[in-house]
Design a protein around this motif. Structure first.
Motif, mmCIF file in Angstrom:
data_model
loop_
_atom_site.group_PDB
_atom_site.id
_atom_site.type_symbol
_atom_site.label_atom_id
_atom_site.label_comp_id
_atom_site.label_asym_id
_atom_site.label_seq_id
_atom_site.Cartn_x
_atom_site.Cartn_y
_atom_site.Cartn_z
ATOM 1 N N GLY A 32 0.664 -1.022 0.206
ATOM 2 C CA GLY A 32 0.168 0.336 0.003
ATOM 3 C C GLY A 32 0.719 1.511 0.114
ATOM 4 O O GLY A 32 1.652 1.432 -1.017
ATOM 5 N N SER A 33 0.041 2.121 0.709
ATOM 6 C CA SER A 33 1.219 3.703 0.808
ATOM 7 C C SER A 33 1.979 3.526 1.690
ATOM 8 O O SER A 33 2.456 4.437 1.982
ATOM 9 C CB SER A 33 0.107 4.680 1.470
ATOM 10 O OG SER A 33 -0.278 4.295 2.784
ATOM 11 N N GLY A 34 3.106 2.397 2.175
ATOM 12 C CA GLY A 34 4.130 2.653 3.412
ATOM 13 C C GLY A 34 4.242 3.059 4.533
ATOM 14 O O GLY A 34 5.001 3.019 5.002
ATOM 15 N N HIS A 35 3.151 2.959 4.854
ATOM 16 C CA HIS A 35 2.728 2.696 6.706
ATOM 17 C C HIS A 35 3.833 2.388 7.418
ATOM 18 O O HIS A 35 3.832 2.467 8.406
ATOM 19 C CB HIS A 35 1.086 3.231 6.703
ATOM 20 C CG HIS A 35 0.453 4.752 6.279
ATOM 21 N ND1 HIS A 35 0.006 4.481 6.208
ATOM 22 C CD2 HIS A 35 1.195 5.522 5.258
ATOM 23 C CE1 HIS A 35 -1.058 6.411 6.085
ATOM 24 N NE2 HIS A 35 0.543 6.479 5.433
ATOM 25 N N HIS A 50 0.045 -7.592 5.237
ATOM 26 C CA HIS A 50 -0.760 -7.253 6.332
ATOM 27 C C HIS A 50 -2.069 -7.128 5.739
ATOM 28 O O HIS A 50 -2.859 -8.704 5.154
ATOM 29 C CB HIS A 50 -0.889 -5.482 6.446
ATOM 30 C CG HIS A 50 -1.347 -5.059 7.393
ATOM 31 N ND1 HIS A 50 -1.829 -3.599 7.645
ATOM 32 C CD2 HIS A 50 -1.379 -5.344 9.180
ATOM 33 C CE1 HIS A 50 -2.508 -2.952 8.577
ATOM 34 N NE2 HIS A 50 -1.820 -4.535 9.306
ATOM 35 N N ASP A 51 -3.488 -6.152 5.589
ATOM 36 C CA ASP A 51 -4.685 -6.706 5.393
ATOM 37 C C ASP A 51 -4.533 -6.662 3.699
ATOM 38 O O ASP A 51 -5.467 -7.265 3.815
ATOM 39 C CB ASP A 51 -5.644 -5.724 5.684
ATOM 40 C CG ASP A 51 -5.040 -3.740 5.453
ATOM 41 O OD1 ASP A 51 -3.682 -3.967 5.492
ATOM 42 O OD2 ASP A 51 -5.980 -3.017 6.610
ATOM 43 N N TYR A 99 -8.258 -9.005 0.094
ATOM 44 C CA TYR A 99 -8.427 -8.820 -1.289
ATOM 45 C C TYR A 99 -7.880 -10.214 -2.351
ATOM 46 O O TYR A 99 -8.936 -10.288 -3.417
ATOM 47 C CB TYR A 99 -7.895 -8.054 -2.061
ATOM 48 C CG TYR A 99 -7.797 -6.064 -1.615
ATOM 49 C CD1 TYR A 99 -9.457 -5.611 -1.933
ATOM 50 C CD2 TYR A 99 -7.319 -5.564 -0.220
ATOM 51 C CE1 TYR A 99 -9.578 -4.357 -1.772
ATOM 52 C CE2 TYR A 99 -7.447 -4.467 -0.136
ATOM 53 C CZ TYR A 99 -9.047 -3.760 -0.422
ATOM 54 O OH TYR A 99 -9.552 -2.610 -0.083
ATOM 55 N N MET A 100 -8.053 -11.230 -1.219
ATOM 56 C CA MET A 100 -7.387 -12.518 -2.179
ATOM 57 C C MET A 100 -9.131 -13.110 -1.339
ATOM 58 O O MET A 100 -9.465 -13.776 -0.484
ATOM 59 C CB MET A 100 -6.417 -13.351 -1.379
ATOM 60 C CG MET A 100 -5.080 -13.049 -1.172
ATOM 61 S SD MET A 100 -4.700 -12.860 -3.253
ATOM 62 C CE MET A 100 -5.123 -10.949 -3.238
ATOM 63 N N ILE A 111 0.987 -13.490 8.368
ATOM 64 C CA ILE A 111 0.184 -12.964 7.848
ATOM 65 C C ILE A 111 -0.959 -12.056 8.776
ATOM 66 O O ILE A 111 -1.509 -12.880 9.520
ATOM 67 C CB ILE A 111 -0.615 -13.854 6.859
ATOM 68 C CG1 ILE A 111 1.110 -14.769 5.547
ATOM 69 C CG2 ILE A 111 -2.025 -14.539 6.008
ATOM 70 C CD1 ILE A 111 0.383 -15.759 4.915
ATOM 71 N N CYS A 112 -1.806 -11.466 8.191
ATOM 72 C CA CYS A 112 -2.614 -10.784 8.535
ATOM 73 C C CYS A 112 -4.095 -10.646 8.705
ATOM 74 O O CYS A 112 -3.522 -9.086 7.832
ATOM 75 C CB CYS A 112 -1.986 -9.082 9.493
ATOM 76 S SG CYS A 112 -0.258 -9.781 9.956
ATOM 77 N N PRO A 113 -4.950 -11.654 8.703
ATOM 78 C CA PRO A 113 -6.510 -11.282 8.477
ATOM 79 C C PRO A 113 -7.002 -10.424 9.488
ATOM 80 O O PRO A 113 -6.939 -10.467 10.430
ATOM 81 C CB PRO A 113 -6.727 -12.358 8.511
ATOM 82 C CG PRO A 113 -5.746 -13.666 8.911
ATOM 83 C CD PRO A 113 -4.760 -13.432 8.736
#
Length: 237
Positions: free
Chosen positions: A48-51, A104-105, A109-110, A135-137
């Motif tokens: 994502g945005s690299g946060h 991460h989250d 999207y899978m 892996i962080c659902p």
């Protein structure tokens, strides 16, 4: 690809999810790796945005992958010292392996079994022997609840608020729906609204464990500060 990761990203994304909200989580993820592996290199799939990377990079040599060029550009601003690669976690093939992998989250999207299987296989093949993936659902079927929430923040000139309505229209499948309404106020005080729907994955705990094992991992779980189950997936020596 959703508006949030394309046309809305450059002007609004950091106000929707401010950087400081990621600090506590990133420190928790680091503690898991530090206690179990002490990796030096890390590949983040769906950065994502690299946060998250903004905090994790002080401990690891990071390579960041995302399928949105807009989001990668945001991450490059925050994390110029990290490598950035445009790619899809289901299909990307890099010529390097890593001590650790972090998802991460973006894993949410899978939203079907094939896509989740492919993402887990990508993680496995990009790990060094003895490495591990975290892996962080956000949810599993057993922990999912329909809900609404709101958030956002003010910037120097612009401001954003959002409403999330999260619900499961069909409990027999592997998906749930997250409807977002964004209220965007520009520097002139003009307001506009945007709506979009995210279709996200929802798998039972047993299916997660099965697919992680099928990918070649040995796994255990940790609970984070929000009560979510996080999968620590070890690649055999």
């Amino acid at each position: 690809m959703n508006k949030l990761y394309k046309e809305l990203s450059n002007d609004w994304y950091r106000l929707l999810t401010p950087l400081e909200e990621y600090r506590e989580e990133a420190e928790f993820f680091h503690k898991i790796f530090d206690r179990n592996l002490k990796p030096e290199t890390m590949l983040e799939l769906g950065c994502g945005s690299g946060h998250n990377a903004f905090y994790l990079k002080k401990w690891y040599d990071l390579t960041l992958v995302d399928m949105s060029e807009n989001m990668l550009n945001l991450s490059r601003e925050l994390n110029p010292e990290c490598s950035h690669i445009l790619g899809d976690m289901r299909t990307i093939q890099l010529d390097k392996k890593y001590d650790s992998i972090f998802i991460h989250d973006a894993i949410m999207y899978m939203n079907n079994e094939i896509d989740l299987k492919l993402a887990l296989e990508t993680a496995y093949v990009h790990l060094n022997h003895g490495g591990a993936a975290l892996i962080c659902p956000d949810f599993m079927k057993e922990t999912f609840n329909s809900l609404t929430e709101h958030g956002g923040s003010d910037g120097p000139e612009k401001a954003v608020r959002y409403l999330l309505w999260q619900w499961d229209p069909d409990e027999s499948d592997t998906q749930y729906t997250a409807d977002y309404v964004y209220i965007l106020r520009d520097a002139n005080g003009k307001i506009k609204t945007e709506h979009e729907r995210h279709i996200l994955g929802l798998f039972g705990r047993d299916k997660w464990v099965e697919l992680i094992k099928d990918a070649g991992f040995e796994s255990k779980t940790f609970k984070d500060q929000f009560g979510r189950e996080i999968f620590y997936c070890k690649k055999s020596e």
